[in-house]
Design a protein around this motif. Structure first.
Motif, PDB file in Angstrom:
ATOM      1  N   PHE A   4      32.140  39.686  34.644  1.00  0.00           N
ATOM      2  CA  PHE A   4      33.409  39.874  35.347  1.00  0.00           C
ATOM      3  C   PHE A   4      34.353  38.764  34.909  1.00  0.00           C
ATOM      4  O   PHE A   4      34.030  37.581  35.032  1.00  0.00           O
ATOM      5  N   PHE A   6      34.116  50.703  39.915  1.00  0.00           N
ATOM      6  CA  PHE A   6      35.129  49.685  39.646  1.00  0.00           C
ATOM      7  C   PHE A   6      36.532  50.239  39.792  1.00  0.00           C
ATOM      8  O   PHE A   6      37.435  49.552  40.291  1.00  0.00           O
ATOM      9  N   ALA A  39      31.001  47.122  43.176  1.00  0.00           N
ATOM     10  CA  ALA A  39      31.746  47.139  41.912  1.00  0.00           C
ATOM     11  C   ALA A  39      31.786  45.784  41.230  1.00  0.00           C
ATOM     12  O   ALA A  39      31.739  45.695  40.002  1.00  0.00           O
ATOM     13  N   THR A  40      31.881  44.701  42.020  1.00  0.00           N
ATOM     14  CA  THR A  40      32.103  43.380  41.433  1.00  0.00           C
ATOM     15  C   THR A  40      30.898  42.456  41.534  1.00  0.00           C
ATOM     16  O   THR A  40      30.789  41.493  40.769  1.00  0.00           O
ATOM     17  N   VAL A  81      35.688  44.095  34.322  1.00  0.00           N
ATOM     18  CA  VAL A  81      34.264  44.004  34.024  1.00  0.00           C
ATOM     19  C   VAL A  81      34.040  44.469  32.586  1.00  0.00           C
ATOM     20  O   VAL A  81      34.526  45.535  32.186  1.00  0.00           O
TER      21      VAL A  81
END
Length: 280
Positions: free
Chosen positions: A40, A164, A205-206, A45
């Motif tokens: 990230f 994402f 997502a992160t 990403v």
């Protein structure tokens, strides 16, 4: 060219996941020897894979997200070192123009660059006669080889998976409103979703929490303001900290120095760079 500021590590981890976001005052050359997962960087990403050389800039928020065995060379080098090692003809400071770049290497290039990292690892400055020069030569050989490749590279395409894409507007909203009060309830309300759903999709997502991202982004924004000469109190307020003492504590916890000391050290080192850079 004494005391060139750099640090090289060859790291191996059976299981590895960087525990939190981070940023630093130096540049990072990252050469994965495996293909462990993703990285990230600056709200995007990217795949983290063998055969790719990564350059991560100073003050660039990032976190590696590996899912298995992770082996990599990591070289941290200061802007000051890049200035000291540069000449008008061979300007390594061109590497500092973008916050993130990645260059795909073929098998032959990968082998060549691994050998240069290995040579730098072998040539440690142990205090013996000539060891400092051998180390500097090994560092220069590596930089001379990778600089043209990285100067021609870009960040490339980020990963655009479904998870994402759902949080991209949230990341944009946070970045655009860092100076304003931000809470889970307020952000969830803005996007007409539940707080629980917000936390779940953001983490999926992160790899980190919403509030973790906000705090690190605010400290990074404050560092940039301090570098521009903004006062400690104004830097805290303009980066979203409503309480100055909380700002000073948080900044110190995440960076290891107080905001005032950071500003003084940055301005002092910046003046040294301006005096020592032949291109100024």
């Amino acid at each position: 060219m004494n005391n060139v500021e750099f640090h090289l590590q060859l790291n191996h981890n059976e299981t590895w996941n960087m525990s939190r976001l981070h940023f630093h005052d130096h540049y990072e050359l990252l050469l994965p020897l495996t293909t462990p997962g993703n990285i990230f960087v600056n709200d995007q990403v990217y795949p983290l894979r063998r055969g790719t050389l990564y350059l991560i800039g100073e003050n660039t928020l990032h976190r590696t997200m590996a899912t298995g065995f992770h082996a990599r060379y990591v070289l941290h080098i200061s802007r000051k070192a890049l200035v000291e090692l540069s000449t008008p003809q061979t300007d390594f400071t061109q590497l500092t123009q973008d916050p993130f770049r990645r260059a795909t290497l073929d098998t032959e290039e990968m082998t060549e660059i691994i050998e240069l990292f290995q040579a730098l690892e072998r040539n440690k400055n142990d205090g013996s006669f000539g060891s400092d020069i051998h180390q500097t030569v090994a560092l220069l050989n590596l930089l001379i080889r990778v600089a043209p490749t990285l100067n021609a590279a870009t960040a490339g395409e980020a990963i655009r998976n479904k998870d994402f894409l759902r949080v991209v507007p949230i990341l944009d909203y946070i970045r655009d409103n860092l100076a304003e009060p931000l809470s889970l309830d307020q952000i969830a309300g803005h996007f007409y979703i539940s707080k629980h759903y917000l936390c779940r999709i953001f983490k999926a997502a992160t790899g980190f929490s919403v509030m973790e991202y906000i705090i690190y982004s605010r400290v990074l924004r404050a560092r940039q303001l301090l570098q521009e000469g903004v006062s400690v109190q104004q830097a805290g307020e303009r980066s979203g900290f409503s309480d100055n003492s909380h700002f000073i504590r948080t900044f110190g916890h995440l960076t290891g120095v107080t905001p005032g000391r950071y500003a003084k050290e940055y301005q002092s080192s910046d003046q040294i760079l301006l005096r020592g850079n032949p291109r100024q």
